[in-house]
Design an enzyme around this catalytic site. Sequence first.
Site, PDB file in Angstrom:
ATOM      1  N   HIS A   1       1.570   6.377   8.656  1.00  0.00           N
ATOM      2  CA  HIS A   1       0.788   6.053   9.850  1.00  0.00           C
ATOM      3  C   HIS A   1       1.672   6.297  11.060  1.00  0.00           C
ATOM      4  O   HIS A   1       2.631   5.561  11.285  1.00  0.00           O
ATOM      5  CB  HIS A   1       0.324   4.588   9.801  1.00  0.00           C
ATOM      6  CG  HIS A   1      -0.651   4.308   8.703  1.00  0.00           C
ATOM      7  ND1 HIS A   1      -2.006   4.426   8.868  1.00  0.00           N
ATOM      8  CD2 HIS A   1      -0.463   3.951   7.413  1.00  0.00           C
ATOM      9  CE1 HIS A   1      -2.626   4.138   7.719  1.00  0.00           C
ATOM     10  NE2 HIS A   1      -1.701   3.855   6.814  1.00  0.00           N
ATOM     11  N   LEU A   2       1.333   7.334  11.838  1.00  0.00           N
ATOM     12  CA  LEU A   2       2.154   7.661  13.012  1.00  0.00           C
ATOM     13  C   LEU A   2       1.668   6.939  14.264  1.00  0.00           C
ATOM     14  O   LEU A   2       2.352   6.984  15.291  1.00  0.00           O
ATOM     15  CB  LEU A   2       2.187   9.174  13.244  1.00  0.00           C
ATOM     16  CG  LEU A   2       2.938   9.973  12.173  1.00  0.00           C
ATOM     17  CD1 LEU A   2       2.888  11.468  12.494  1.00  0.00           C
ATOM     18  CD2 LEU A   2       4.389   9.521  12.066  1.00  0.00           C
ATOM     19  N   ARG A   3       0.504   6.360  14.183  1.00  0.00           N
ATOM     20  CA  ARG A   3      -0.021   5.458  15.226  1.00  0.00           C
ATOM     21  C   ARG A   3      -0.372   6.126  16.546  1.00  0.00           C
ATOM     22  O   ARG A   3      -0.826   5.453  17.465  1.00  0.00           O
ATOM     23  CB  ARG A   3       0.970   4.319  15.514  1.00  0.00           C
ATOM     24  CG  ARG A   3       1.375   3.490  14.323  1.00  0.00           C
ATOM     25  CD  ARG A   3       0.213   2.749  13.753  1.00  0.00           C
ATOM     26  NE  ARG A   3       0.640   1.750  12.755  1.00  0.00           N
ATOM     27  CZ  ARG A   3      -0.118   1.296  11.787  1.00  0.00           C
ATOM     28  NH1 ARG A   3      -1.351   1.755  11.628  1.00  0.00           N
ATOM     29  NH2 ARG A   3       0.349   0.390  10.952  1.00  0.00           N
TER      30      ARG A   3
ATOM     31  N   ASP B   1      -8.876   5.744   5.104  1.00  0.00           N
ATOM     32  CA  ASP B   1      -7.816   4.771   4.787  1.00  0.00           C
ATOM     33  C   ASP B   1      -7.704   3.649   5.798  1.00  0.00           C
ATOM     34  O   ASP B   1      -7.766   3.853   6.995  1.00  0.00           O
ATOM     35  CB  ASP B   1      -6.448   5.471   4.714  1.00  0.00           C
ATOM     36  CG  ASP B   1      -5.325   4.484   4.353  1.00  0.00           C
ATOM     37  OD1 ASP B   1      -4.343   4.402   5.090  1.00  0.00           O
ATOM     38  OD2 ASP B   1      -5.463   3.787   3.320  1.00  0.00           O
TER      39      ASP B   1
ATOM     40  N   HIS C   1      -1.838   4.504  -2.400  1.00  0.00           N
ATOM     41  CA  HIS C   1      -1.079   3.258  -2.601  1.00  0.00           C
ATOM     42  C   HIS C   1      -1.576   2.409  -3.767  1.00  0.00           C
ATOM     43  O   HIS C   1      -2.035   1.284  -3.609  1.00  0.00           O
ATOM     44  CB  HIS C   1      -1.019   2.427  -1.323  1.00  0.00           C
ATOM     45  CG  HIS C   1      -2.323   2.272  -0.584  1.00  0.00           C
ATOM     46  ND1 HIS C   1      -3.499   1.880  -1.198  1.00  0.00           N
ATOM     47  CD2 HIS C   1      -2.614   2.478   0.717  1.00  0.00           C
ATOM     48  CE1 HIS C   1      -4.443   1.830  -0.282  1.00  0.00           C
ATOM     49  NE2 HIS C   1      -3.952   2.181   0.882  1.00  0.00           N
TER      50      HIS C   1
ATOM     51  N   ASN D   1      -1.450  -4.296   2.519  1.00  0.00           N
ATOM     52  CA  ASN D   1      -2.655  -4.090   1.728  1.00  0.00           C
ATOM     53  C   ASN D   1      -2.616  -2.706   1.105  1.00  0.00           C
ATOM     54  O   ASN D   1      -2.527  -1.732   1.843  1.00  0.00           O
ATOM     55  CB  ASN D   1      -3.896  -4.220   2.625  1.00  0.00           C
ATOM     56  CG  ASN D   1      -5.163  -4.366   1.800  1.00  0.00           C
ATOM     57  OD1 ASN D   1      -5.119  -4.755   0.631  1.00  0.00           O
ATOM     58  ND2 ASN D   1      -6.292  -4.061   2.403  1.00  0.00           N
TER      59      ASN D   1
ATOM     60  N   ASP E   1       3.265   4.927   2.627  1.00  0.00           N
ATOM     61  CA  ASP E   1       2.313   4.138   3.417  1.00  0.00           C
ATOM     62  C   ASP E   1       3.055   3.460   4.576  1.00  0.00           C
ATOM     63  O   ASP E   1       2.861   2.279   4.881  1.00  0.00           O
ATOM     64  CB  ASP E   1       1.595   3.085   2.560  1.00  0.00           C
ATOM     65  CG  ASP E   1       0.374   2.487   3.272  1.00  0.00           C
ATOM     66  OD1 ASP E   1      -0.229   1.549   2.732  1.00  0.00           O
ATOM     67  OD2 ASP E   1       0.050   2.947   4.392  1.00  0.00           O
TER      68      ASP E   1
ATOM     69  N   HIS F   1       4.444  -1.895  12.656  1.00  0.00           N
ATOM     70  CA  HIS F   1       3.788  -2.884  13.529  1.00  0.00           C
ATOM     71  C   HIS F   1       4.824  -3.476  14.446  1.00  0.00           C
ATOM     72  O   HIS F   1       5.961  -3.704  14.059  1.00  0.00           O
ATOM     73  CB  HIS F   1       3.151  -4.005  12.716  1.00  0.00           C
ATOM     74  CG  HIS F   1       1.940  -3.575  11.954  1.00  0.00           C
ATOM     75  ND1 HIS F   1       0.757  -3.215  12.565  1.00  0.00           N
ATOM     76  CD2 HIS F   1       1.733  -3.428  10.629  1.00  0.00           C
ATOM     77  CE1 HIS F   1      -0.118  -2.868  11.652  1.00  0.00           C
ATOM     78  NE2 HIS F   1       0.440  -2.977  10.461  1.00  0.00           N
TER      79      HIS F   1
END
Lengths: 183, 436, 306
Positions: free
Chosen positions: B64-66, B154, B234, B283, B310, B314
């Site tokens: 996740h590169l956000r 996802d 995952h 998760n 994954d 954050h």
Amino acid sequence: MPVVLDAVRIGRTLTRIAHEILERHVTPGGPGDIVRLAFVGIRTRGVPIARRLASAIHEINGQEIPTGALDITLYRDDLMRHAVGPQPVIRRTEIPFSIDDKRILLVDDVLYTGRTIRAALDALIDFGRPKAIQLIVLVDRGHRELPIKADYVGKNLPTSLSQSVQVHLTEIDGRDDVEIQDA
Amino acid sequence: MKRLLKGGRLVDPANGRDGVFDLLVDGDRIARVGRDLHVDGAVAVVEIPSGLVVCPGLIDMHVHLREPGQEHKETVATGTAAAVAGGFTAVACMPNTSPVNDNAGVTEYILKKAAEANLARVYPIGAVSRGQAGEQLAEIGELRQAGCVAITDDGRPVATAMLMRRALEYAGMFGMPVIEHCEEQTLKGDGVAHEGFHASALGLRGIPGQAESIMALRDIALAELTGGAVHVAHMSARQTLDAVRWGKSRGARVTCEVTPHHFVLTDEMLRAPIAYDTNVKMNPPLRDAADRDAMLAGIADGSVDAIATDHAPHHYDEKRVEFDHAPFGITGLETAVSLCFDRLVHAGVISVSRLVELLSVNPARILQVTGGSLAEGAPADISILAPDLAVTVSAATMRSKSRNTPFDGWTLRGGVAATIVGGRAVYVNEAVGLQV
Amino acid sequence: MKKDLLGIGDLTRDEIYLILDTAEAMREIGQRPIKKVPTLRGKTVVNLFYEPSTRTRTSFEIAEKRLSADTLNIAVAASSVLKGETLADTAMNIEAMAPDVIVLRHASSGACHLLSRICKSRVINAGDGMHEHPTQALLDAFTIREHKKRIDGLNVTIVGDLLHSRVLRSNVLLLTQLGADVCVCGPSTLVPIGIERLGVRVSTRVDEAVRDADVIMMLRIQQERMHGAFFPSVREYFNTFGMTPARVARAKPDVIIMHPGPMNRGIEISSEVADGPYSVILEQVANGVSVRMAVLYLLAGGVEGD
């Protein structure tokens, strides 16, 4: 560890104090203030001493003097200053009579800095308003840090700060004696 | 400019190699591979010390590169910097950005940012449904044209069986797999941890393993029905692994990945070393020892196709809340290689060759991108790894913008020496000191 | 004792007994004309309650005042949470005013652990989510010991919504630590996974579970659980699991009935049982003050040196 008071001497000392109490509180022609007397022993060893004094007085002149037990732990001034370690264990306070208007005889085994007695006075004031409070101790070892004085003293024992005074009573320790120990 | 990587242990299972070989890089391509190569003309010679491993560039197919929209957590620039520091020459990034990557505009934006950063290759994964809302298909053809290599919703499963069927059929036209976050949402409810003894004791709502396996079974059945390709993201529960094995035995086109945290940690981490540590909340959740051991067994016996992190950064403030309220996810790019060497290779679970399959060959095959091979003429995407390097994980010095990892302070054996993308050394680990 | 009381799980047997014995001594203070001792004079205690609670908060407040502490009540309305101030920020703001003890009640399991990591003050858990409510279990044990003189060897049956109950978890940990034989009973939908690992028997039939019980502890059932399909209706819940005089009759003749409150009369417990001769529910409330005084006394000593 020299024994400075043995069982016999303790017995005699307590008898002598019992007589002194009666002397100071009997007025000619009647029971006088004896009816307003009450013992409050400071836990732990002040309690058996108080009971023995009450029993001695009863033997001498038949008077039943009520006796209570006071735990002063919650009133100590050094409670929150322990650097480490658990809180001191609290035991029950049992004063099964009103102390209002009574002449309280506060009883402890050893009088030293006087802080225990100060705590006991604070506690008693929370229980009511006695007419007077007098102090009985088995041993006065000196080194007062507060202006406290005993009214009845079993034995004056001058000590140095590095020594400790150990009182043993049959009800708690299985024997009667007073020892002085060096650090 | 020619560069000769000399005398290193080349582990290249796609071409059947595991031994000491020289590798010649010319420009952005691999020019030659062989023993005791002689090179004419100007060439920089890099002696590869013994003990290091030279392999096709690692590909993390779940990151996740956000960016766009959550740049406080990570950006394409910081994420790809973290990737190359972790030994990865390419990452596939997830579409749950703001806005969602369900159209060419967002895809192109991501690729532009990747080009500006010029570190790891970025393969965007597009959304299955518009806004990932689970109702209408996104414009998958357009996404494909813009550069997406797969589709997924996802963060959530594809909402209905009907939509998943259509997605498999439609994406199949473009040769794209559907990557699925397997989760039966009503069973998951408002769960925050694996449904087991530890969650019960700590008073945390649980998510049973069957919440994952039920959805996996649905998707495998649909893959069979449609002939499409589904990739289980995952995977965490042993029941899911059993479902994948069943699907493969029936010839369904199903593949799966496991994250390092799911083959290293268990739900015991909920209570120790830090009780209710939000850096242990993700998760699917960390499950019990039987699930963790099942993942290891699947990695060893070939049922598991890929390892992917994954990587879910954050912000510190977002994680510094009550366990119930913390967002799910931990970082992974900069800890993956060390965990893989320490807990898989050195623990005797798999060989280095198999590791390269899991981290490079298979991800390239599943996503149908070039990579996973050190063949002559292939792009010079090369990872040079240090299997015996002593590593102490330090969250504070990571290149990712975020610090949410449960591995801070861990000492592991295995790390990265250098990462080469298109012939350029984009990362060199000073602790190893390779002059590449 | 440690810096905080976050759960029974952190206490040893000896520490539990120390708290119970100290509570005995504290109880006597409530019987004096002046119900106050100067022990925590000058100490500040903050009651930080994220969930509304009359009973627990009042009990803590009385306990704190009896020990002469300065008490501050902060009832965090849902709106403050919605405005976005995190627990961490609230904690740091309070900490800046240097309270000695923070008593926290919160809807999230583990909130006290978070607070304890952020604050230097001592933290007392007054109920965190579904995790623990240690002072409740301690006052329950105190009450049991009063009536039964001991805890080990007793048959204790706990009935109700086991899954969501922090009172259950604390009581199970405490009672098994002290050697009681514990049976937990409730609908299968409300039995936490793996609860047997805590050393209890599990039953879904209340008539069997209460047989020969020395203590029956009822847990509150929340009617909202019907919406999670945990049970179909309160009527059926009462029929299947409600404590009625007929069920009480299956226990030992000197059984005591307990409830942490507040009660849902007619749902988990009938009024005849709640108000009947075996009920010690009101005593539990009274004992709460003594037990909380004991906890405050034992925690608030020992200072900056450690």
